[in-house]
Write an enzyme that holds these catalytic residues in place. Structure first.
Site, PDB file in Angstrom:
ATOM      1  N   CYS A  72       0.801  -1.132   0.162  1.00  0.00           N
ATOM      2  CA  CYS A  72       0.117   0.315  -0.019  1.00  0.00           C
ATOM      3  C   CYS A  72       0.921   1.347   0.075  1.00  0.00           C
ATOM      4  CB  CYS A  72      -0.824  -0.045   1.255  1.00  0.00           C
ATOM      5  SG  CYS A  72      -2.110   1.370   1.085  1.00  0.00           S
ATOM      6  N   HIS A 115       1.616  -7.150  -6.707  1.00  0.00           N
ATOM      7  CA  HIS A 115       1.188  -6.287  -7.468  1.00  0.00           C
ATOM      8  C   HIS A 115       2.163  -5.753  -8.621  1.00  0.00           C
ATOM      9  CE1 HIS A 115      -1.529  -2.555  -7.777  1.00  0.00           C
ATOM     10  NE2 HIS A 115      -1.124  -2.631  -8.929  1.00  0.00           N
TER      11      HIS A 115
END
Length: 333
Positions: free
Chosen positions: A99, A170
């Protein structure tokens, strides 16, 4: 040496998304897929330890398979939070190393931990010693000026040596300087090949991929290279995708469900919310994209967006919205 596999077959997961994948969202998603792996929003370790656990960790048993994502960078606190999560019945603890938000950076965790693979390994080791369920890591391919070839291998090798059961990657860098969290989901270029190379180097390790995947066809294409696929915004904004998952990914055509049946399955859930005085819009807000692209979808969204927010709203609001779908589709037939 062969590692025990995190999952034996391909995995389709819905990504952890702040303000989106709460317990109501997950219950709704479960009506569309029996098999998809669902993740909570990220919960900070301090909040797990000191906060309102029912509010932060509570879930319906129907949500399984279900994983808890935790944010933090202090091994002792993460171990305590993982232990609490396991005691609540979660099937997996996932550490957020991806994040890029300012709030996460100020707390010295999330994507900035890509710069400290040794610390992440210490966190994983502490969590593994605290629980007997899988501990996994979700990361980026790198941050800022890092070379993804070096950074991703460095992090992966350290956390796997510490006992991590799986890696979810990711397939974008995160730019901690100069890009907002929204821009970090869109601007850094996708590099699926980098994740494929990681999997090729680690054939005995579960490697899943996340980032920019928009359809079941996208997911199936990735599963030729990796063990798992994770969809985020596409699964949330067009949740009808999830109705295809069981048959297309898991080979379970018996659980095939259409969007309208999934919506009807939410009626008892909304009734229970109304009985205990909880606003039903907390659940219906996650259902806005269910009929995306179909006749009546605009009116359906309008009803749920406006009328479900009324203090006295109940499941009848969803019934009215579904009537608009039926009416419009009948007129178009």
């Amino acid at each position: 040496m062969m590692r025990e596999r995190y999952f034996k077959g391909p995995v389709f997961a819905v990504a952890p998304m702040m303000d989106w994948t709460d317990r109501h969202c997950r219950y709704f998603h479960r009506q569309l897929s029996r098999h998809a792996l669902l993740y909570t929003e990220m919960v900070v370790a301090d909040a797990v330890i000191h906060g309102n656990r029912e509010k932060l960790l509570g879930f319906d048993p129907a949500e399984h398979p279900l994983a808890l994502q935790i944010g933090g960078s202090e091994p002792e606190k993460l171990a305590a939070a993982a232990r609490i999560g396991a005691s609540w019945g979660y099937g997996e603890i996932n550490l957020n190393v991806g994040c890029p938000s300012d709030r996460v950076q100020s707390g010295a965790f999330g994507a900035c931990l890509m710069l400290e693979p040794g610390l992440v390994a210490d966190c994983v080791d502490a969590m593994k010693q605290a629980v007997d369920i899988p501990v996994t890591v979700k990361c980026r391919i790198g941050v800022d000026e890092q070379d993804p070839e070096v950074a991703l291998d460095a992090l992966s090798d350290r956390v796997l040596a510490a006992g991590a059961d799986a890696l979810w990657v990711h397939a974008r860098k995160a730019w901690l300087k100069g890009l907002s969290p929204k821009e970090n989901r869109e601007i850094p270029p996708l590099d699926y090949d980098r994740v494929h190379r990681l999997k090729a180097r680690l054939p005995d390790v579960f490697v899943g991929i996340n980032g920019g995947l928009k359809s079941i066809d996208d997911a199936k294409a990735q599963l030729a290279h990796v063990d798992g696929v994770m969809l985020g915004r596409a699964a949330y904004q067009t949740p009808g995708i999830l109705a295809e998952v069981d048959a297309a990914i898991y080979g379970d055509g018996a659980s095939l469900i259409d969007e309208r049946s999934a919506a009807e399955a939410m009626m008892p859930y909304l009734e229970a919310m109304a009985r205990r005085g909880e606003p039903v819009h907390r659940a219906t807000r996650h259902m806005l994209g269910l009929f995306h692209g179909r006749p009546g979808a605009r009116r359906y969204r309008q009803i749920l967006s406006t009328e479900a927010a009324r203090r006295d709203a109940g499941p009848e609001i969803l019934a009215r919205a579904l009537f608009e779908i039926d009416r419009t589709e009948a007129a178009a037939a």
